[in-house]
Design an enzyme around this catalytic site. Structure first.
Site, short mmCIF file in Angstrom:
data_model
loop_
_atom_site.label_atom_id
_atom_site.label_comp_id
_atom_site.label_asym_id
_atom_site.label_seq_id
_atom_site.Cartn_x
_atom_site.Cartn_y
_atom_site.Cartn_z
N GLY A 1 40.82 19.06 12.29
CA GLY A 1 40.44 17.86 11.58
C GLY A 1 39.48 16.99 12.40
N HIS B 1 26.13 11.37 21.85
CA HIS B 1 26.61 12.73 22.14
C HIS B 1 25.71 13.41 23.18
CE1 HIS B 1 29.95 13.65 19.41
NE2 HIS B 1 29.39 12.80 18.58
N ARG C 1 26.71 14.59 27.24
CA ARG C 1 26.77 16.01 27.59
C ARG C 1 26.34 16.28 29.03
NH1 ARG C 1 25.69 17.18 22.12
NH2 ARG C 1 23.44 17.27 22.33
#
Length: 169
Positions: free
Chosen positions: A10, A50, A54
């Site tokens: 989910g 994001h 990273r």
């Protein structure tokens, strides 16, 4: 070397974090293949966050549909995510589930014919309540059928539950 792993679960279940750790354990410089299009300003900021999180060890590629056009033989590739990849086909093809599924399967087969380690991240959108409208129901069907296809062709499948990976296959 070819290996296909599917990580599903989910929203905010820890899928991407787990996939990133897995990729980094296999390769010092893995490829992050991002499939999302930028929909609005909030989404653009989310994507930029994001990327920043990273780190420099990642090779970043943004590709919304034609993953197989990238020669990634010998690499470890994290594909994030299948849901957004499927969304791109679905909306480009006017919500045609049958054609979208056929093209996604063909692209998946072509892409994964390379000698590489593939880590696919996807969502189990069908585990919630029945979608409210026809468009959502169609996409939920597409996503479910494509997840099944990837899982059937994967060497390993993990279901993320509250940040805990549960090996399914």
């Amino acid at each position: 070397m070819k290996r296909v792993t599917l990580i599903t679960g989910g929203q905010r279940s820890g899928k991407s974090s787990y996939a990133e750790k897995m990729a980094l354990s296999l390769d010092a410089n893995p490829v992050y293949l991002a499939t999302s299009r930028v929909w609005d300003e909030e989404h653009r900021k989310r994507i930029e966050k994001h990327k920043a999180n990273r780190g420099s060890e990642w090779v970043n590629i943004e590709e919304d549909k034609a993953l197989s056009k990238h020669d990634l033989n010998g690499k470890t590739i994290l594909i994030d995510c299948v849901t957004l990849w499927a969304t791109n086909f679905f909306f480009d093809l006017d919500s045609d589930v049958e054609t979208s599924l056929a093209l996604l399967k063909r692209e998946f087969d072509s892409f994964t014919s390379q000698d590489a380690s593939f880590i696919f991240v996807t969502n189990e959108i069908g585990m919630g309540e029945m979608p409210q409208n026809e468009l959502q129901r169609k996409f939920s069907d597409l996503q479910g059928w494509f997840n099944q296809y990837i899982a059937a062709n994967a060497d390993d499948v993990f279901l993320m539950v509250s940040g805990i990976p549960v090996k399914v296959k």
